[in-house]
Structure formats: structure tokens, C-alpha cells
Design a protein around this motif. Structure first.
Motif, short mmCIF file in Angstrom:
data_model
loop_
_atom_site.label_atom_id
_atom_site.label_comp_id
_atom_site.label_asym_id
_atom_site.label_seq_id
_atom_site.Cartn_x
_atom_site.Cartn_y
_atom_site.Cartn_z
N GLY A 39 0.78 -1.23 0.00
CA GLY A 39 0.00 0.00 0.00
C GLY A 39 0.82 1.28 0.00
O GLY A 39 0.27 2.35 -0.11
N ALA A 40 2.13 1.16 0.12
CA ALA A 40 2.99 2.35 0.13
C ALA A 40 3.17 2.85 -1.30
O ALA A 40 3.20 2.07 -2.25
N THR A 41 3.30 4.17 -1.45
CA THR A 41 3.63 4.74 -2.75
C THR A 41 5.14 4.66 -2.91
O THR A 41 5.89 5.18 -2.09
N VAL A 42 5.56 3.99 -3.97
CA VAL A 42 6.98 3.75 -4.22
C VAL A 42 7.30 4.18 -5.64
O VAL A 42 6.56 3.87 -6.57
N SER A 43 8.40 4.92 -5.80
CA SER A 43 8.90 5.28 -7.12
C SER A 43 10.23 4.57 -7.33
O SER A 43 11.09 4.59 -6.44
N VAL A 44 10.39 3.95 -8.49
CA VAL A 44 11.63 3.25 -8.81
C VAL A 44 12.14 3.80 -10.14
O VAL A 44 11.41 3.84 -11.12
N VAL A 45 13.38 4.24 -10.12
CA VAL A 45 14.03 4.72 -11.33
C VAL A 45 15.25 3.82 -11.54
O VAL A 45 16.07 3.66 -10.65
N MET A 46 15.33 3.24 -12.73
CA MET A 46 16.41 2.29 -12.99
C MET A 46 17.26 2.72 -14.18
O MET A 46 16.75 3.28 -15.14
N ASN A 47 18.55 2.44 -14.04
CA ASN A 47 19.52 2.65 -15.12
C ASN A 47 19.61 4.09 -15.60
O ASN A 47 19.68 4.35 -16.80
N VAL A 48 19.62 5.03 -14.67
CA VAL A 48 19.79 6.44 -15.03
C VAL A 48 21.28 6.79 -14.93
O VAL A 48 22.03 6.17 -14.19
N GLY A 49 21.69 7.80 -15.67
CA GLY A 49 23.09 8.21 -15.67
C GLY A 49 23.54 8.69 -14.31
O GLY A 49 22.78 9.29 -13.56
N SER A 50 24.80 8.40 -13.99
CA SER A 50 25.38 8.81 -12.72
C SER A 50 26.86 9.10 -12.94
O SER A 50 27.57 8.27 -13.51
N ASP A 51 27.32 10.25 -12.48
CA ASP A 51 28.75 10.57 -12.56
C ASP A 51 29.57 9.62 -11.71
O ASP A 51 30.68 9.23 -12.05
N LYS A 52 29.00 9.21 -10.57
CA LYS A 52 29.71 8.37 -9.61
C LYS A 52 29.76 6.90 -10.04
O LYS A 52 30.78 6.25 -9.91
#
Length: 154
Positions: A39-52
Motif C-alpha cells: 500500500g505504500a507509494t513507491v517510485s523506482v528509477v532504474m539505469n539512469v546516468g550517474s557521474d559516480k
């Protein structure tokens, strides 16, 4: 060239887990026990660019602040992750995950013959030999575990 920016709705209150190794976001959800029934609102973002990291995943969980033991478990599969606590749309606390020296009852030994994988009432115990990249050693059979740790989560 036009730069395209990915936008995810900010959360009012909750936790943002950033700098997760690419492809590990779903394992983070498993560690947190987040399912479609939660029931929790969850956002998942995968494979986005990262400098680190080159590429990374991000998980946002609304109306939930993580417990210390959950943060330790996340460090097993995402040793570079950072935890951001959000209140009233502002980051009020930010820290890096830190893996404890011993993991008990969270990861099972990969050795099928280990006593912790038999019918004996013994909890798996793994010592952290190296924190990044993560290398664990079973305290019973001394088997090392360093790859696919998410496959051995209990």
C-alpha cells in the motif's frame, strides 16, 4: 543535442535511496519488504546516468523512514547507496549506508552442505570480509560469498 531530463515527483515525507548499483532497485524493494500489497507509494528509477557509478537506480518510499537494520541490509547489495530522509519536501538527513561487521539471519550461505542450510535450527551468520565490493564469509563452513548476494537473501 538537446538534453533530456528524467523527472520523478518529489515526495513530501519518506526516504529516498540513491546511488543504488544499476539493476539492484528491485532487490532493495525485496529487502524492504515492499510488495504490491504493502500500500505504500513507491517510485523506482532504474539505469539512469550517474557521474559516480556510470548508471544507477533510485528508490523513493513515501511515508516511511528506514530502520538501521534495513540500511545495513541495503549495503549488502548497494554499498555506494545514500539514504535521504525527507520531511515536508526537504532533505533533513543524508547519510551513506554502512555494512555491519556481521550479518545474521539475512543472507543464507551459498554452500548447500553448510550446517546453516540443513534442518538444524541454526541462523546463517556471515562475517563481512570486505565492504566494497562486498565479500562475506560464512562463520560455519567459511565459504566466501561475493557475487549475486541478492540471490541468497532470506
Amino acid at each position: 543535442m538537446t538534453e533530456v531530463e528524467l523527472r520523478v515527483k518529489p515526495i513530501c515525507n519518506g526516504t529516498v535511496i540513491d546511488h543504488i548499483a544499476a539493476g539492484q532497485a528491485l532487490n532493495v524493494l525485496k529487502i524492504l519488504g515492499v510488495t504490491s500489497k504493502a500500500g505504500a507509494t513507491v517510485s523506482v528509477v532504474m539505469n539512469v546516468g550517474s557521474d559516480k557509478l556510470g548508471k544507477k537506480d533510485i528508490v523513493k518510499v513515501e511515508n516511511r523512514e528506514l530502520k538501521e537494520e534495513e540500511v545495513g541490509r541495503i549495503a549488502l547489495i548497494a554499498p555506494d547507496a545514500s539514504i535521504n530522509i525527507i520531511r515536508d519536501y526537504k532533505v533533513i538527513e543524508k547519510h551513506q549506508v554502512d555494512l555491519p561487521d556481521q550479518i545474521v539471519g539475512v543472507v543464507r550461505c551459498q554452500n548447500p552442505s553448510c550446517i546453516s542450510n540443513t534442518s538444524e535450527p541454526i541462523e546463517p551468520k556471515l562475517l563481512v570480509k570486505v565492504k566494497n565490493p562486498v565479500i562475506l564469509r560464512c562463520t560455519y563452513c567459511e565459504q566466501l560469498l561475493s557475487e549475486n548476494i541478492a540471490d541468497y537473501l532470506m
